[in-house]
Design an enzyme around this catalytic site. Structure first.
Site, PDB file in Angstrom:
ATOM      1  N   ASP A 177      -7.440   6.905   2.823  1.00 35.85           N
ATOM      2  CA  ASP A 177      -6.771   5.848   3.570  1.00 35.85           C
ATOM      3  C   ASP A 177      -7.464   5.774   4.937  1.00 35.85           C
ATOM      4  OD1 ASP A 177      -5.184   3.769   4.280  1.00 35.85           O
ATOM      5  OD2 ASP A 177      -3.284   4.752   3.861  1.00 35.85           O
TER       6      ASP A 177
HETATM    7  C1  BGC Z   1      -2.785   1.510   4.761  1.00 41.07           C
HETATM    8  C2  BGC Z   1      -3.359   1.227   3.396  1.00 41.07           C
HETATM    9  C3  BGC Z   1      -4.320   0.080   3.457  1.00 41.07           C
HETATM   10  C4  BGC Z   1      -5.411   0.418   4.470  1.00 41.07           C
HETATM   11  C5  BGC Z   1      -6.486  -0.634   4.580  1.00 41.07           C
HETATM   12  C6  BGC Z   1      -3.861   1.609   5.841  1.00 41.07           C
HETATM   13  O1  BGC Z   1      -3.308   1.617   7.099  1.00 41.07           O
HETATM   14  O2  BGC Z   1      -2.033   2.691   4.713  1.00 41.07           O
HETATM   15  O3  BGC Z   1      -2.313   0.945   2.504  1.00 41.07           O
HETATM   16  O4  BGC Z   1      -4.859  -0.191   2.194  1.00 41.07           O
HETATM   17  O5  BGC Z   1      -4.799   0.569   5.738  1.00 41.07           O
HETATM   18  O6  BGC Z   1      -6.090  -1.752   5.240  1.00 41.07           O
END
Ligand code: BGC
Length: 751
Positions: free
Chosen positions: A281
């Protein structure tokens, strides 16, 4: 074959055969890896955001330079055929011309926005859930993308957590069905087609169990709880062939998921046989330092790669540290090569090496994005996501001639209609309830009546980084007074209240999950006029609604329904569509009850109102206000007697459970008939009931249908005392009903 010479020949033959046995993909990718420099390899493990849209720190403004130098393998937050073509051309000018992969958060639709996942889950219709993913994939791929960061399958029992909006609620069995439908919808049967996407199951794992519902918080859970309740939806996505997995921000057993070798290697690859690639993530490798699990970026990089991470999202740690780590012997060439392999194999599956520009077609984008067909599907799904929570004296559906007052800050807010995580969604195309009512030429007058909230801290935190920042400074007392006057002039009042979309989703936990206090004041003032009130809720999580349920005659839960929100709500309000949605997450009476979920254990002192020393609260009930599976219809469904085909089930055999359901009301309608099972005695304690099946049926008024379910030993399996997945002989209760609370039961024995 004792002759050593013959043995040698056989061994040689086997070796040549195994080289030859490489698939064309393996041969292509392995050959490419042989030609890559270490820098180029590390580049493939580096995922960077463009500057279009970000959810965390934007750390690499020079991402284009990295692409040009072949030091970046994938980009997210960049779309449109033009922009992705421009970036892909840069990659095509690099030494090995390895195409970029374009990812994005296509969570509930790309441009045509569907209901937020928690709302869409209330359809209990897997074909529709698959269809919305299919359309999302079609539109996103037409817009230059090949990879979505969806589905999010985190089981969640705490509505304070803002991200419950992105998942499908509290139930494991239901979560498994949705995970399968979504992966199928996004990926189709052929990843090399230009209208499918790589799906990414997230957040691996257990992110939905953050303590106190506070985002990014600690998770601590027993292995049994993980295996039984939290892991199955991720596993279902893997079994459905999901191409990628995203790690979660939380720790598991004291080790951040992103550095957790047990999770990413032993469980995911060894036990579950996952073949795709693992992405972190957003900056979660870097965050290991704050977790207190590693000292610095150097250690963080080693921990993540060695645990089983393939791609670093936006952290720049692999890019910055791997070379030195390899030199120091902290990571091996083999581990790096295997990560590179996983990523290049996905690009190969997509057909990007054959045609890196296959997703960059302006004409296709213009034709396929937000087509009339897609918008019609969005409306259909939105209508089916609406849950009727209360309808006293058949106040709904509305009469066409009524003089309507429409009041509330959410009645005419396009931005809120598409909800959180509507990343590329164009809110200017969203239909509000006011607009939809006007289109129907009904007699409607509108006033906002209140701001979203009078709590300035909540307002500021919720709107941070949102697109509509300007605080409305109209005097709130005047707004309320004018709305009350308008209510007095009307026959009926529709009140569109709830949360702004910014109060839900990522980084939007709330410790108080009621309708904001100032909106409640408005509701009470309008209620005091004596006019009939229909409360149209718009929100991203279960809310606490005790006062509302006790006083307001009709309550409709509409979530954030997407581009066609207003039209869908109007269709339900006027009875063009008879609501049939059922909740997939319990609505607590108050926050003190959280976590409150239907499949809890019985405890050693089950609730007994006459016994002080039984499990209960002094000041409220144990059960939620609206239970899992709950939702009303304009018509009435009467359940007959539940019958079992036999009282004893043996392994390999099946047992039929049947029940006649009659539409005894005045409208045609749909009903979700639900099946639950309880295992009365287990080598480990078992929940009071567990969902094991459902059937959604359409019944014309007056019609009766006998619904039949089949139970086999498989439905009775669980992780036993020794963590074996098996069923134990003994007595079971089967429940059938309209929700998890209102059921009938019968008993049977497993031999
Ligand atoms: C979130 C994810 C997301 C990623 C990319 C993160 O802050 O937890 O769910 O896919 O950002 O935008």
């Amino acid at each position: 074959m004792k002759n050593p010479k013959r043995l040698l020949v056989a061994a040689l033959l086997l070796a040549t055969l195994s080289v030859k046995a490489q698939t064309p993909k393996q041969a292509f990718v392995n050959n490419l890896i042989k030609r890559m420099t270490l820098d180029e390899k590390i580049g493939q493990l580096n995922l960077l955001t463009s500057d279009m849209d970000v959810t965390g720190p934007f750390m690499k403004p020079g991402y284009k330079k990295d692409i040009e130098a072949g030091l970046c393998g994938a980009i997210f937050n960049a779309y449109t055929p033009q922009y992705t073509r421009q970036l892909q051309e840069m990659a095509m000018n690099t030494r090995l011309k390895i195409p970029l992969l374009f990812g994005y958060d296509v969570i509930h639709g790309h441009k045509t926005i569907f209901p937020i996942p928690l709302g869409e889950a209330c359809t209990w219709d897997m074909a529709l859930l698959e269809q919305s993913a299919r359309i999302a994939a079609q539109e996103a791929s037409a817009d230059g993308l090949q990879w979505t960061y969806s589905p999010m399958v985190d089981i969640a029992r705490d509505p304070r957590w803002g991200r419950v909006a992105e998942g499908v609620g509290e139930d494991t069995w239901y979560g498994v069905q949705v995970a399968k439908a979504k992966v199928k919808g996004y990926q189709g049967s052929d990843l090399s087609a230009n209208n499918t996407l790589l799906a990414c199951v997230k957040h691996f794992a257990l992110y939905g169990a953050v303590q106190a519902g506070r985002d990014y918080n600690t998770v601590d859970m027993s292995r049994r709880e993980m295996y039984q309740y939290y892991l199955p939806p991720y596993k279902a996505a893997i079994d459905a062939g999901v191409a990628t997995v995203m790690t979660s921000f939380n720790e598991i057993d004291g080790t951040p998921a992103t550095a957790n070798k047990w999770l990413l290697t032993d469980l995911l690859r060894r036990d579950w046989g996952f073949k795709g690639f693992v992405v972190t993530d957003y900056t979660s490798i870097n965050e290991m330092i704050a977790h207190g699990n590693v000292k610095d970026e150097y250690e963080a990089g080693a921990a993540a790669l060695n645990a089983g991470v393939d791609m670093d999202m936006q952290g720049g740690i692999f890019a910055g540290q791997l070379k030195k780590l390899l030199k120091d012997g902290k990571v091996t060439q083999k581990t790096i090569d295997s990560a590179v392999y996983h990523i290049l194999a996905a690009k190969y599956d997509l057909g990007l090496f054959k045609d890196p520009f296959k997703y960059c077609d302006n004409e296709r984008a213009a034709k396929e994005i937000m087509s009339a067909e897609n918008l019609a599907a969005a409306q259909k799904i939105a209508e089916r996501s609406i849950v009727l929570l209360k309808n006293e004296n058949q106040l709904l559906p509305l009469k066409k001639e009524a003089k309507i007052a429409l009041i509330g800050p959410l009645a005419n807010s396009q931005r809120d209609m598409i909800g959180n995580w509507s990343a590329a969604g164009d809110y200017t195309r969203a239909v509000t309830l006011l607009e939809a009512l006007k289109k129907r030429s009904v007699n409607v007058q509108y006033l906002p009546g209140a701001h979203y909230t009078a709590d300035t801290t909540l307002y500021k935190r919720a709107t941070q980084k949102q697109r509509l920042d300007a605080a409305d400074t109209t005097d709130s007392q005047q707004m309320l007074a004018a709305a009350v006057e308008l209510a007095k002039q009307s026959d009926i009042v529709l009140m569109a209240l709830g949360e702004s979309q910014g109060m839900t989703g990522e980084a939007a936990s709330r410790s108080n999950i009621s309708i904001p206090e100032n909106q409640q004041q408005l509701l009470r003032a309008v209620y005091a006029t004596g006019k009939p009130v229909v409360l149209v809720l718009m929100n991203g999580r279960p809310l606490t609604l005790e006062w509302e349920d006790a006083h307001i005659p009709a309550i409709l839960e509409t979530w954030f329904l997407g581009t066609k929100a207003g039209d869908a709500i109007a269709a339900v309000l006027f009875g063009d569509y008879n609501p049939a949605g059922k909740l997939t997450m319990s609505f607590p009476r108050n926050v003190g009850q959280i976590p409150v979920y239907y499949n809890h254990k019985n405890t050693g002192r089950p609730m007994n109102p006459y016994n002080k020393y039984s499990t209960k609260y002094l000041d409220t009930e144990n059960d939620p206000l609206y239970p899992f599976g709950y939702g009303l219809s304009y018509t009435k469904f009467t359940y007959g007697e539940v019958k079992l085909s036999k009282q004893q089930l043996t392994a390999g055999d099946k047992l039929q459970v049947s029940i006649p359901v009659t539409n005894s009301g005045n409208y045609n309608g749909e009903e979700v008939v639900q099946l639950y099972i309880r295992d009365l005695v287990g080598s480990v304690t078992r929940p009071v009931k567990e969902l094991k099946g459902y059937k959604k049926i359409a019944l014309a008024k007056g019609e009766t249908q006998t619904v039949t379910f089949e139970i086999s030993e498989d439905d009775l399996k669980f992780y036993d005392k020794d963590m074996r997945w098996k069923a134990e002989p003994g007595d079971f209760t089967v429940f059938v009903g309209t929700n998890s609370r209102d059921v009938q039961s019968a008993g049977f024995t497993l031999k």
